[in-house]
Design a protein around this motif. Structure first.
Motif, PDB file in Angstrom:
ATOM      1  N   GLU A 169       4.043  -6.130  -7.079  1.00  0.00           N
ATOM      2  CA  GLU A 169       4.917  -5.697  -8.169  1.00  0.00           C
ATOM      3  C   GLU A 169       6.297  -6.342  -8.139  1.00  0.00           C
ATOM      4  OE1 GLU A 169       4.780  -3.272 -10.917  1.00  0.00           O
ATOM      5  OE2 GLU A 169       2.779  -4.091 -10.702  1.00  0.00           O
ATOM      6  N   HIS A 170       6.655  -6.992  -7.048  1.00  0.00           N
ATOM      7  CA  HIS A 170       7.949  -7.680  -6.964  1.00  0.00           C
ATOM      8  C   HIS A 170       7.898  -8.617  -5.772  1.00  0.00           C
ATOM      9  CE1 HIS A 170       9.061  -5.197  -3.496  1.00  0.00           C
ATOM     10  NE2 HIS A 170       8.610  -4.149  -4.178  1.00  0.00           N
ATOM     11  N   PRO A 171       8.834  -9.557  -5.657  1.00  0.00           N
ATOM     12  CA  PRO A 171       8.817 -10.508  -4.535  1.00  0.00           C
ATOM     13  C   PRO A 171       9.006  -9.813  -3.191  1.00  0.00           C
ATOM     14  CG  PRO A 171      10.235 -11.295  -6.301  1.00  0.00           C
ATOM     15  CD  PRO A 171       9.880  -9.876  -6.637  1.00  0.00           C
ATOM     16  N   ARG A 172       8.432 -10.393  -2.160  1.00  0.00           N
ATOM     17  CA  ARG A 172       8.655  -9.885  -0.802  1.00  0.00           C
ATOM     18  C   ARG A 172      10.118 -10.118  -0.413  1.00  0.00           C
ATOM     19  NH1 ARG A 172       4.060  -8.463   2.110  1.00  0.00           N
ATOM     20  NH2 ARG A 172       2.125  -9.412   1.377  1.00  0.00           N
ATOM     21  N   PRO A 173      10.655  -9.285   0.494  1.00  0.00           N
ATOM     22  CA  PRO A 173      12.050  -9.461   0.934  1.00  0.00           C
ATOM     23  C   PRO A 173      12.316 -10.823   1.553  1.00  0.00           C
ATOM     24  CG  PRO A 173      11.202  -7.304   1.590  1.00  0.00           C
ATOM     25  CD  PRO A 173      10.037  -8.064   1.040  1.00  0.00           C
ATOM     26  N   ARG A 174      11.337 -11.359   2.303  1.00  0.00           N
ATOM     27  CA  ARG A 174      11.508 -12.669   2.945  1.00  0.00           C
ATOM     28  C   ARG A 174      10.327 -13.560   2.581  1.00  0.00           C
ATOM     29  NH1 ARG A 174      13.098  -8.711   6.005  1.00  0.00           N
ATOM     30  NH2 ARG A 174      11.094  -8.364   7.019  1.00  0.00           N
ATOM     31  N   ARG A 175      10.620 -14.622   1.853  1.00  0.00           N
ATOM     32  CA  ARG A 175       9.543 -15.522   1.409  1.00  0.00           C
ATOM     33  C   ARG A 175       9.507 -16.826   2.197  1.00  0.00           C
ATOM     34  NH1 ARG A 175      11.347 -15.669  -4.652  1.00  0.00           N
ATOM     35  NH2 ARG A 175      13.323 -15.083  -3.653  1.00  0.00           N
ATOM     36  N   ALA A 213       2.426 -11.988   9.659  1.00  0.00           N
ATOM     37  CA  ALA A 213       2.747 -12.714  10.890  1.00  0.00           C
ATOM     38  C   ALA A 213       4.231 -13.060  10.980  1.00  0.00           C
ATOM     39  CB  ALA A 213       1.901 -13.984  10.989  1.00  0.00           C
ATOM     40  N   ILE A 214       4.859 -13.323   9.838  1.00  0.00           N
ATOM     41  CA  ILE A 214       6.278 -13.703   9.846  1.00  0.00           C
ATOM     42  C   ILE A 214       7.180 -12.518   9.507  1.00  0.00           C
ATOM     43  CG2 ILE A 214       5.798 -16.123   9.302  1.00  0.00           C
ATOM     44  CD1 ILE A 214       6.709 -15.513   6.403  1.00  0.00           C
ATOM     45  N   ASP A 215       6.575 -11.322   9.419  1.00  0.00           N
ATOM     46  CA  ASP A 215       7.338 -10.110   9.091  1.00  0.00           C
ATOM     47  C   ASP A 215       8.128 -10.295   7.798  1.00  0.00           C
ATOM     48  OD1 ASP A 215       8.279  -7.538   9.375  1.00  0.00           O
ATOM     49  OD2 ASP A 215       9.969  -8.121  10.636  1.00  0.00           O
ATOM     50  N   ALA A 216       7.384 -10.678   6.752  1.00  0.00           N
ATOM     51  CA  ALA A 216       8.016 -10.968   5.458  1.00  0.00           C
ATOM     52  C   ALA A 216       8.455  -9.714   4.712  1.00  0.00           C
ATOM     53  CB  ALA A 216       7.047 -11.764   4.576  1.00  0.00           C
ATOM     54  N   GLY A 217       8.034  -8.549   5.191  1.00  0.00           N
ATOM     55  CA  GLY A 217       8.423  -7.305   4.527  1.00  0.00           C
ATOM     56  C   GLY A 217       7.372  -6.860   3.525  1.00  0.00           C
ATOM     57  N   ASP A 218       7.372  -5.571   3.245  1.00  0.00           N
ATOM     58  CA  ASP A 218       6.384  -5.011   2.328  1.00  0.00           C
ATOM     59  C   ASP A 218       6.865  -5.071   0.888  1.00  0.00           C
ATOM     60  OD1 ASP A 218       4.601  -4.352   4.348  1.00  0.00           O
ATOM     61  OD2 ASP A 218       5.608  -2.432   4.741  1.00  0.00           O
ATOM     62  N   TYR A 219       5.914  -4.841  -0.031  1.00  0.00           N
ATOM     63  CA  TYR A 219       6.282  -4.678  -1.433  1.00  0.00           C
ATOM     64  C   TYR A 219       5.347  -3.662  -2.074  1.00  0.00           C
ATOM     65  CZ  TYR A 219       2.852  -8.586  -1.925  1.00  0.00           C
ATOM     66  OH  TYR A 219       1.763  -9.419  -1.843  1.00  0.00           O
ATOM     67  N   ASN A 220       5.819  -3.090  -3.171  1.00  0.00           N
ATOM     68  CA  ASN A 220       4.956  -2.199  -3.934  1.00  0.00           C
ATOM     69  C   ASN A 220       3.872  -3.033  -4.599  1.00  0.00           C
ATOM     70  OD1 ASN A 220       6.586   0.026  -3.356  1.00  0.00           O
ATOM     71  ND2 ASN A 220       7.905  -0.368  -5.119  1.00  0.00           N
ATOM     72  N   TYR A 221       2.722  -2.432  -4.781  1.00  0.00           N
ATOM     73  CA  TYR A 221       1.668  -3.168  -5.466  1.00  0.00           C
ATOM     74  C   TYR A 221       0.882  -2.244  -6.389  1.00  0.00           C
ATOM     75  CZ  TYR A 221      -1.476  -1.231  -1.883  1.00  0.00           C
ATOM     76  OH  TYR A 221      -2.177  -0.387  -1.069  1.00  0.00           O
ATOM     77  N   ALA A 222       0.304  -2.859  -7.394  1.00  0.00           N
ATOM     78  CA  ALA A 222      -0.570  -2.155  -8.323  1.00  0.00           C
ATOM     79  C   ALA A 222      -2.012  -2.487  -7.957  1.00  0.00           C
ATOM     80  CB  ALA A 222      -0.270  -2.581  -9.758  1.00  0.00           C
ATOM     81  N   ILE A 223      -2.941  -1.757  -8.525  1.00  0.00           N
ATOM     82  CA  ILE A 223      -4.358  -2.072  -8.356  1.00  0.00           C
ATOM     83  C   ILE A 223      -4.933  -2.453  -9.717  1.00  0.00           C
ATOM     84  CG2 ILE A 223      -6.644  -1.064  -7.938  1.00  0.00           C
ATOM     85  CD1 ILE A 223      -5.329  -1.675  -5.378  1.00  0.00           C
ATOM     86  N   ALA A 224      -5.603  -3.592  -9.758  1.00  0.00           N
ATOM     87  CA  ALA A 224      -6.343  -3.986 -10.956  1.00  0.00           C
ATOM     88  C   ALA A 224      -7.813  -3.677 -10.720  1.00  0.00           C
ATOM     89  CB  ALA A 224      -6.164  -5.475 -11.233  1.00  0.00           C
ATOM     90  N   PHE A 225      -8.423  -3.000 -11.677  1.00  0.00           N
ATOM     91  CA  PHE A 225      -9.851  -2.668 -11.596  1.00  0.00           C
ATOM     92  C   PHE A 225     -10.519  -3.250 -12.830  1.00  0.00           C
ATOM     93  CE2 PHE A 225     -13.648  -0.171 -12.180  1.00  0.00           C
ATOM     94  CZ  PHE A 225     -14.092   0.132 -10.892  1.00  0.00           C
ATOM     95  N   GLN A 226     -11.632  -3.910 -12.635  1.00  0.00           N
ATOM     96  CA  GLN A 226     -12.244  -4.628 -13.758  1.00  0.00           C
ATOM     97  C   GLN A 226     -13.766  -4.606 -13.666  1.00  0.00           C
ATOM     98  OE1 GLN A 226     -10.614  -8.503 -15.432  1.00  0.00           O
ATOM     99  NE2 GLN A 226     -12.247  -9.322 -14.152  1.00  0.00           N
ATOM    100  N   GLU A 227     -14.388  -4.419 -14.819  1.00  0.00           N
ATOM    101  CA  GLU A 227     -15.847  -4.549 -14.927  1.00  0.00           C
ATOM    102  C   GLU A 227     -16.157  -5.761 -15.802  1.00  0.00           C
ATOM    103  OE1 GLU A 227     -17.330   0.080 -14.905  1.00  0.00           O
ATOM    104  OE2 GLU A 227     -16.341  -0.690 -16.693  1.00  0.00           O
ATOM    105  N   ARG A 228     -17.081  -6.566 -15.360  1.00  0.00           N
ATOM    106  CA  ARG A 228     -17.576  -7.648 -16.214  1.00  0.00           C
ATOM    107  C   ARG A 228     -18.812  -7.106 -16.930  1.00  0.00           C
ATOM    108  NH1 ARG A 228     -16.830 -13.530 -13.486  1.00  0.00           N
ATOM    109  NH2 ARG A 228     -15.145 -13.065 -12.025  1.00  0.00           N
TER     110      ARG A 228
END
Length: 407
Positions: free
Chosen positions: A264-270, A167-182
């Motif tokens: 994976e890192h902070p957004r450009p605009r927080r 909504a505030i156009d904070a910018g994108d960031y790279n992200y990882a995926i966590a996959f987990q089984e209990r």
């Protein structure tokens, strides 16, 4: 006037912000879509968080005092020998910890709303309110009842897929995926993990991170993470950790499968206008360790403290410049930590040779002490010069033996 603040997201970040605001007498609204949400997460918290956030012992499932680092060639290194009596890594189920922190904020005066915020209207000036459009699920219906709320400030604590950030156009960031089984294990197998957690490294379990087996109340969390995101690949990596840990997981029953994005890192605009992002929405997860819970809660607390100060306990509306003080304090306190962990990930997670070197280095007592002290207390304890030289030499030696310094 009485300042009105909406906190979107009721995990450790949102709950920590709401608690500080409510204590100061600020009119606080905290939104959580699913009150029984069990976020896919290793669930490890540092010892300092237990005291700093006043967490009761009953929400900690296991007190891990031993850790096994397991290399690509299955060399096992036991770490944790430097821990003193009373020191441990806490293992929590997120549904238990999140519920406790959220309800505590509500008990202190925050208005807890079981709702989904789907739109944020941005005012055209510095005085008009922000308008949140949300579905209220308190009637028990999934669709919910459409409502609006007008507030002076908004804290986005709504995770990696944050609608507030969009909504505030904070910018994108790279992200990882966590996959987990209990996985619920037979009693004899569970006994092995009484106070032990395992971390596995290798291309077979993650090309750029690690895989884990973390003990919980009556089961273990078995998972992996990677930035190389696609469904087929994550399933292949999960099969890798299941294979590596197969003997210890024999007879286990999968009781839950979970997946979640990790920034994976902070957004450009927080901070934009009178809206601030905290936790995963801001991108506070660390590289190398992938730790998110403590830093999410801490970022939110620091943000809320700035709001309390700048508003004189809710008597005036803070400006964008006021809110940016939170970022200045955050970056000053933790900027170096994030930089070091980023470098470590780039150096040690880039090939199986570097991962072998990393595990070898973890066998050193001085390295273990420095690592555990910095993790448990979030301060890099300065080693004396001789020990620092020894650690540096050990690091370079391990890398050379693993041909890890080759381009």
């Amino acid at each position: 006037m009485v300042l009105r603040v909406a906190v979107v997201g009721g995990g450790p970040a949102g709950s920590s912000a709401a608690e500080i605001l409510a204590k100061a007498g600020i009119e606080t609204y905290i939104f959580e879509r699913k009150l029984d949400n069990a976020k896919p997460c290793g669930g490890a918290i540092p010892l300092c968080m237990v005291d700093e956030f006043d967490l009761p012992p009953e929400i900690i499932d296991r007190r891990v005092r031993k850790m096994k680092m397991i290399s690509p060639s299955n060399i096992e290194v036991d770490i944790g020998q430097t821990l003193k009596d009373g020191e441990y890594i806490g293992m929590c189920r997120r549904e238990v910890m999140d519920s406790f922190m959220r309800n505590r904020a509500a008990d202190l005066g925050a208005n807890l709303i079981n709702g989904t915020v789907f739109k944020l209207d941005i005012p055209s000036n510095n005085t008009d309110p922000y308008v949140l459009h949300y579905s209220d699920h308190s009637n028990g219906e999934v669709k919910g009842e459409m409502k609006i709320l007008k507030v002076d400030l908004v804290i986005g604590a709504d995770g990696a897929n944050s609608r507030i950030a969009k909504a505030i156009d904070a910018g994108d960031y790279n992200y990882a995926i966590a996959f987990q089984e209990r996985i619920r294990l037979p009693q004899d197998k569970m006994a092995y993990y009484e106070e032990l957690a395992e971390m596995y490294v290798g291309d077979d379990v993650s090309p750029d991170f690690y895989a884990w087996v973390f003990p919980k109340y009556d089961h273990v969390a078995v998972g992996t993470g990677t930035m190389k995101v696609n469904q087929a690949r994550i399933k292949e990596l999960q099969a890798g950790i299941r294979t590596r840990a197969a003997k210890r997981l024999e007879g286990g029953e999968i009781i839950k499968v979970e997946a979640h994005p990790i920034p994976e890192h902070p957004r450009p605009r927080r901070v934009v206008g009178r809206v601030a992002l905290v936790g995963d929405a801001a991108g506070t997860v660390t590289k190398s360790s992938g730790e998110g819970i403590y830093f999410a809660a801490k970022s939110a607390r620091m943000c809320a403290e700035v709001i309390v100060e700048a508003s004189n306990n809710g008597q005036r509306v803070p400006t964008e410049a006021d809110l940016k003080q939170y970022l200045k304090r955050w970056d000053k306190k933790y900027g170096a930590t994030y930089l070091v962990l980023d470098i470590l990930q780039r150096v040690f997670y880039r090939s199986d040779a570097t991962r072998e070197a990393f595990v070898e280095m973890c066998a050193d007592i001085d390295v273990q002490k420095l690592t555990f002290d910095s993790y448990l207390y979030k301060t890099v304890v300065p080693a004396n010069p001789l020990k620092q030289m020894k650690i540096t030499a050990k690091t370079i030696g391990s890398l050379l033996r693993g041909n890890a310094l080759a381009p």
